[in-house]
Design a protein around this motif. Structure first.
Motif, mmCIF file in Angstrom:
data_model
loop_
_atom_site.group_PDB
_atom_site.id
_atom_site.type_symbol
_atom_site.label_atom_id
_atom_site.label_comp_id
_atom_site.label_asym_id
_atom_site.label_seq_id
_atom_site.Cartn_x
_atom_site.Cartn_y
_atom_site.Cartn_z
ATOM 1 N N UNK A 334 0.715 -1.261 -0.119
ATOM 2 C CA UNK A 334 -0.051 -0.113 -0.096
ATOM 3 C C UNK A 334 0.882 1.242 0.124
ATOM 4 N N UNK A 335 2.028 1.325 0.972
ATOM 5 C CA UNK A 335 2.781 2.522 0.978
ATOM 6 C C UNK A 335 3.245 2.783 -0.602
ATOM 7 N N UNK A 336 3.877 1.591 -1.093
ATOM 8 C CA UNK A 336 4.349 1.972 -2.475
ATOM 9 C C UNK A 336 3.570 2.392 -3.444
ATOM 10 N N UNK A 337 2.387 2.005 -3.529
ATOM 11 C CA UNK A 337 1.231 2.268 -4.360
ATOM 12 C C UNK A 337 1.038 3.908 -4.280
ATOM 13 N N UNK A 338 0.853 4.290 -2.686
ATOM 14 C CA UNK A 338 0.744 5.658 -2.697
ATOM 15 C C UNK A 338 1.861 6.505 -3.131
ATOM 16 N N UNK A 339 3.103 5.984 -2.858
ATOM 17 C CA UNK A 339 4.309 6.809 -3.210
ATOM 18 C C UNK A 339 4.235 6.971 -4.795
ATOM 19 N N UNK A 340 3.809 6.100 -5.403
ATOM 20 C CA UNK A 340 3.707 6.101 -6.770
ATOM 21 C C UNK A 340 2.858 7.068 -7.526
ATOM 22 N N UNK A 341 1.652 7.007 -6.728
ATOM 23 C CA UNK A 341 0.408 8.009 -7.224
ATOM 24 C C UNK A 341 1.016 9.527 -6.909
ATOM 25 N N UNK A 342 1.667 9.778 -5.714
ATOM 26 C CA UNK A 342 2.009 10.929 -5.460
ATOM 27 C C UNK A 342 3.152 11.434 -6.324
ATOM 28 N N UNK A 343 4.121 10.599 -6.622
ATOM 29 C CA UNK A 343 5.261 10.937 -7.653
ATOM 30 C C UNK A 343 4.488 11.404 -8.998
ATOM 31 N N UNK A 344 3.630 10.443 -9.606
ATOM 32 C CA UNK A 344 3.128 10.605 -10.879
ATOM 33 C C UNK A 344 2.155 11.919 -11.045
#
Length: 357
Positions: A334-344
């Motif tokens: 979940x943490x990595x999915x959030x990081x990807x969304x915020x970066x994109x």
């Protein structure tokens, strides 16, 4: 020292992740730690220091020797016209320490009320809330080096405090390839903090720089609040926003609030005028990570048994049960999915606060 084998850790981490420690040693004095280091088998390590278990994500059974910090005690060790110095055992709960100082008529820590974890873990993370960080109230600490058994006393400069950062989060620096010189003193995994001394300044003044506190002050109609009032307000605000780990497993704020340059902030404001941001003394701008996560649609969402808290997107929670708990792998997915969304969306990389074990 007390040595235990095959110890369940679900009740010793606030996320409630089910895992076991192959060996757990309870440390109730500095001598316990020195005895452990002299032990022919256990003294070789490797070690993992466990305080209140509030800032970790356990991804499997723990093979390093778990050092459960339980050194207690709180006392005033110096008092003069400029400050009161309080010495606290590393195993004391941080909020317990804050409440005790106020009960002694010693204000200064009230903005950091209800932060979970132990006093010994506070310098590692340079904890902070509502405009006050540990480094603002820090005098010195005692530690024991795990490799040599040497007793250390470090001041603020030697702790190299930064935003949610310290010398205790960095490994030993490697020699520079050109000169061979080593700069700095990385202490991650190399020493155990046993006691912390806090500096409570005189005269005291209320720190009300955060909007939530200023709103509360205006709502209460109080011109000059007492330290106890600030303490009560902080507790009320935190309880309204953050889940009680005794009820909903969590590790508190999961991501650090990122900092950007003024130009970067203006670029984001041009696209997202409502973004929550705060100017910092060094000229940088701190962005609210919770706002970024919520803007990406993650508030209340779930992956497996790991979820984003529906009242504060900065907090990841355990949506499992006692018998079917979330796993560390689910939390990190979940943490990595959030990081990807915020970066994109924003071009900003969020950095997790907890230690992943």
């Amino acid at each position: 020292m007390v040595v235990e084998k095959n110890v369940p850790l679900q009740g010793l981490n606030t996320f409630g992740i089910a895992a076991r420690a192959h060996t757990l040693v309870r440390l109730r004095s500095e001598q316990d730690l020195l005895d452990l280091l002299a032990h022919p088998e256990l003294g070789r390590g490797p070690f993992f220091v466990l305080g209140g278990g509030s800032n970790i994500v356990i991804t499997g059974d723990v093979r390093p020797v778990v050092l459960k910090m339980e050194i207690g005690g709180m006392a005033v060790v110096r008092d003069d016209e400029r400050a009161t110095i309080v010495e606290v055992g590393a195993g004391v709960g941080w909020h317990e320490c804050v409440a005790w100082t106020l009960a002694q008529g010693l204000p200064g820590l009230e903005n950091m009320a209800l932060i979970p974890g132990t006093v010994g873990a506070a310098p590692v993370q340079n904890i902070g809330a509502y405009g006050v960080e540990l480094q603002d109230r820090f005098e010195s600490l005692d530690a024991i080096h795990l490799e040599t058994g040497q007793r250390l006393r470090l001041d603020a400069a030697q702790c190299a405090f930064g935003y949610r950062d310290s010398v205790f989060k960095h490994a030993l620096p490697q020699p520079a390839p050109d000169t061979g010189a080593v700069r700095g003193m990385g202490l991650a995994g190399r020493c155990v903090i046993t006691r912390v001394r806090l500096r409570l300044p005189k005269p005291w003044r209320a720190e009300l720089g955060y909007l939530d506190l200023e709103r509360r002050r205006q709502l209460e109609g109080v011109e000059q609040p007492t330290a106890q009032q600030v303490f009560d307000w902080v507790c009320d605000i935190r309880r309204a926003k953050l889940p009680d780990p005794q009820v909903v497993g969590n590790a508190g704020s999961f991501f650090k609030n990122p900092t950007v340059t003024p130009d970067q902030c203006q670029d984001i404001i041009a696209r997202e005028p409502r973004i929550v941001h705060y100017p910092m003394p060094d000229g940088s701008i701190k962005l609210a990570a919770g706002w970024l996560i919520e803007a990406c649609g993650w508030k209340g969402k779930t992956i497996g048994k790991a979820g984003v808290y529906d009242k504060q997107a900065l907090v990841l929670v355990n949506r499992g049960t006692q018998d079917d708990s979330v796993t560390g792998g689910e939390v990190m997915t979940l943490a990595r999915a959030i990081q990807t969304s915020v970066y994109e969306r924003f071009g900003i990389r969020l950095e997790p606060e907890p230690v992943v074990l």
